[in-house]
Design an enzyme around this catalytic site. Structure first.
Site, PDB file in Angstrom:
ATOM      1  N   HIS A  14       1.734 -42.682   2.832  1.00 10.82           N
ATOM      2  CA  HIS A  14       0.579 -42.903   3.725  1.00 10.82           C
ATOM      3  C   HIS A  14       1.027 -42.560   5.137  1.00 10.82           C
ATOM      4  CE1 HIS A  14      -3.089 -45.468   4.946  1.00 10.82           C
ATOM      5  NE2 HIS A  14      -2.651 -44.827   6.036  1.00 10.82           N
ATOM      6  N   HIS A  16      -0.111 -40.614   9.056  1.00  6.37           N
ATOM      7  CA  HIS A  16      -1.019 -39.952   9.992  1.00  6.37           C
ATOM      8  C   HIS A  16      -0.219 -38.962  10.831  1.00  6.37           C
ATOM      9  CE1 HIS A  16      -4.406 -42.718   9.280  1.00  6.37           C
ATOM     10  NE2 HIS A  16      -3.452 -43.613   9.060  1.00  6.37           N
ATOM     11  N   LEU A  17      -0.622 -37.699  10.780  1.00  6.44           N
ATOM     12  CA  LEU A  17       0.033 -36.668  11.592  1.00  6.44           C
ATOM     13  C   LEU A  17      -0.843 -36.174  12.734  1.00  6.44           C
ATOM     14  CD1 LEU A  17       1.875 -34.444   8.949  1.00  6.44           C
ATOM     15  CD2 LEU A  17       2.883 -36.044  10.581  1.00  6.44           C
ATOM     16  N   ARG A  18      -2.133 -36.541  12.718  1.00  3.72           N
ATOM     17  CA  ARG A  18      -3.069 -36.060  13.733  1.00  3.72           C
ATOM     18  C   ARG A  18      -3.123 -34.524  13.715  1.00  3.72           C
ATOM     19  NH1 ARG A  18      -4.646 -41.150  13.295  1.00  3.72           N
ATOM     20  NH2 ARG A  18      -3.542 -42.624  14.637  1.00  3.72           N
ATOM     21  N   ASN A  42      -8.276 -38.466   8.284  1.00  3.94           N
ATOM     22  CA  ASN A  42      -9.254 -38.963   9.264  1.00  3.94           C
ATOM     23  C   ASN A  42      -9.076 -38.309  10.626  1.00  3.94           C
ATOM     24  OD1 ASN A  42      -6.816 -40.422   9.468  1.00  3.94           O
ATOM     25  ND2 ASN A  42      -7.817 -42.170  10.434  1.00  3.94           N
ATOM     26  N   LYS A 100      -9.393 -40.198  -0.183  1.00  5.37           N
ATOM     27  CA  LYS A 100      -9.273 -41.421   0.613  1.00  5.37           C
ATOM     28  C   LYS A 100     -10.636 -42.076   0.824  1.00  5.37           C
ATOM     29  CE  LYS A 100      -7.418 -44.562   3.221  1.00  5.37           C
ATOM     30  NZ  LYS A 100      -6.442 -44.344   4.296  1.00  5.37           N
ATOM     31  N   HIS A 137      -8.616 -47.780   1.796  1.00 12.99           N
ATOM     32  CA  HIS A 137      -8.414 -48.685   2.930  1.00 12.99           C
ATOM     33  C   HIS A 137      -9.150 -49.960   2.542  1.00 12.99           C
ATOM     34  CE1 HIS A 137      -7.869 -49.703   7.303  1.00 12.99           C
ATOM     35  NE2 HIS A 137      -8.754 -50.607   6.911  1.00 12.99           N
ATOM     36  N   LEU A 220      -4.396 -51.842  12.024  1.00 12.36           N
ATOM     37  CA  LEU A 220      -5.410 -52.194  11.029  1.00 12.36           C
ATOM     38  C   LEU A 220      -4.969 -51.658   9.671  1.00 12.36           C
ATOM     39  CD1 LEU A 220      -8.756 -51.545  12.943  1.00 12.36           C
ATOM     40  CD2 LEU A 220      -7.837 -53.762  12.206  1.00 12.36           C
ATOM     41  N   ASP A 248       2.052 -45.778   6.971  1.00 11.42           N
ATOM     42  CA  ASP A 248       0.868 -45.811   7.825  1.00 11.42           C
ATOM     43  C   ASP A 248       1.270 -45.581   9.275  1.00 11.42           C
ATOM     44  OD1 ASP A 248      -1.798 -45.956   8.533  1.00 11.42           O
ATOM     45  OD2 ASP A 248      -1.897 -48.134   8.514  1.00 11.42           O
ATOM     46  N   HIS A 252      -0.585 -42.975  18.579  1.00 14.66           N
ATOM     47  CA  HIS A 252      -1.584 -42.904  19.648  1.00 14.66           C
ATOM     48  C   HIS A 252      -0.820 -42.794  20.964  1.00 14.66           C
ATOM     49  CE1 HIS A 252      -5.018 -44.058  17.127  1.00 14.66           C
ATOM     50  NE2 HIS A 252      -4.261 -44.998  16.598  1.00 14.66           N
ATOM     51  N   ALA A 264      -5.759 -48.932  17.173  1.00 15.75           N
ATOM     52  CA  ALA A 264      -4.950 -49.611  16.161  1.00 15.75           C
ATOM     53  C   ALA A 264      -3.936 -48.645  15.573  1.00 15.75           C
ATOM     54  CB  ALA A 264      -5.852 -50.148  15.057  1.00 15.75           C
TER      55      ALA A 264
END
Length: 347
Positions: A14, A16-18, A42, A100, A137, A220, A248, A252, A264
């Protein structure tokens, strides 16, 4: 006196790489230690079709520094307009490894998520038929449910009814944060897995709130009471095949974390493996770290384990990690566990 362990190169189930400048800046932090990762879809706009997933994969690979090896495992963002045929084609091609489910409004960039599960049943039925996992989620978003109860209510009112309705559907409970989540995963049988983050093994809700608000601990699902953190520790260090690592890790820029309405997410890609070695050693379970980080995830997803290995070394002196990763999008603060860490990944 130094101590060391050798484990299969881990994967992150899980991540996030943006995109854009942020992707360029933080991808090396994952690729340094991890061979593969399930990539969250996302973005803005979200990755909802096989064509978009292929384009995003290509951007990730283009951002990979020369000499690094890393395989992004792509996912699709489930919407009430998702086409079952497109999902099946993307899975058959080998491109997409999961879909997802974001309940609308549950977390960052989740506003395109699902409000009515009945509207996505044709997609879920096709996924059950072809064996494509659903990553959830696991939180309800109704205003009357307290934020600390969202996960437990989701299990009772959404996840369990869905699994009773579609028992063949393979499901990953992502970033579980409660004793209820850990128990449900352990009792769920071979079609149910659960990821656990690094930060939820280390912090509880006091870390966010006591002595002033700590925005870089806000995530979150939000961290819960200490009893839940301890339940997650027992789960992760148990060696049970249903539990595996999903960091996760969610970057940011500091300006958006340290804000009146802060984002978050905890960014843990840089030091996750050292932190996990610390946690597992504290719980006398270093022999279980490889299962959690390197073996159980591939088994659930039907993928081979990595041939390469990494070496974790414990030093007499505490090790240092970057306080921030500087990207062209802005600085990203690296998760700080709040105590000395003596472990490091070494060549």
């Amino acid at each position: 006196m130094t101590q060391e362990i050798l484990i299969r190169r881990p994967d992150d189930w899980h991540l996030h790489l943006r995109d854009g400048a942020m992707l360029q800046g933080i991808l090396p932090e994952t690729a340094r230690h991890f061979a593969r990762a399930i990539i969250m879809p996302n973005l803005v706009p979200p990755v909802v079709t096989g064509e978009q997933a292929a384009a995003y994969r290509d951007r990730i690979l283009a951002a990979l520094p020369k000499g690094m090896t890393f395989t992004p495992l792509m996912t699709l963002y489930l919407t009430e307009g998702t086409d079952p045929a497109d999902v099946a084609a993307a899975a058959e091609s080998g491109l997409v490894k999961a879909v997802k489910l974001y309940p609308a409004g549950a977390t960052t960039n989740s506003h395109s998520g699902v409000r009515d599960l009945d509207k996505v049943m044709p997609v879920l039925e096709k996924m059950a038929e072809i064996g494509l996992p659903l990553c959830t989620h696991g939180e309800v978003t109704t205003a009357e449910v307290d934020i600390f109860d969202r996960e437990a209510v989701f299990i009772d009112t959404v996840l369990d009814p869905l699994r009773c309705r579609l028992p063949e559907l393979r499901v990953v409970m992502e970033h579980i944060t409660t004793e209820e989540g850990a128990t449900y995963a352990a009792e769920g049988g071979p079609n149910l897995g659960a990821t656990i983050t690094t930060h939820h093994l280390i912090i509880n809700r006091n870390h966010i709130l006591v002595g002033g608000i700590k925005p870089h601990y806000y995530c979150l699902p939000v961290a819960k009471r200490e009893k839940h953190r301890l339940a997650l520790r027992r789960a992760a260090t148990s060696g049970k095949s249903c539990y595996f690592l999903g960091t996760d890790s969610a970057p940011h820029v500091d300006a958006l974390k340290e804000h009146a309405c802060g984002c978050a997410g905890c960014f843990t890609a840089t030091n996750t493996m050292a932190l996990l070695a610390h946690v597992f050693e504290e719980d006398s379970a270093l022999d279980k770290l490889e299962a959690f980080a390197s073996l159980n995830g591939p088994a659930f997803y039907g993928l081979p384990v990595n041939d390469e290995k990494i070496r974790l070394v414990k030093h007499e002196l505490a090790q240092t990690f970057p306080e921030k990763i500087i990207t062209e999008a802005g600085p990203v603060t690296v998760f700080n566990p709040g105590y000395p860490v003596h472990w490091a990944v070494e060549a």
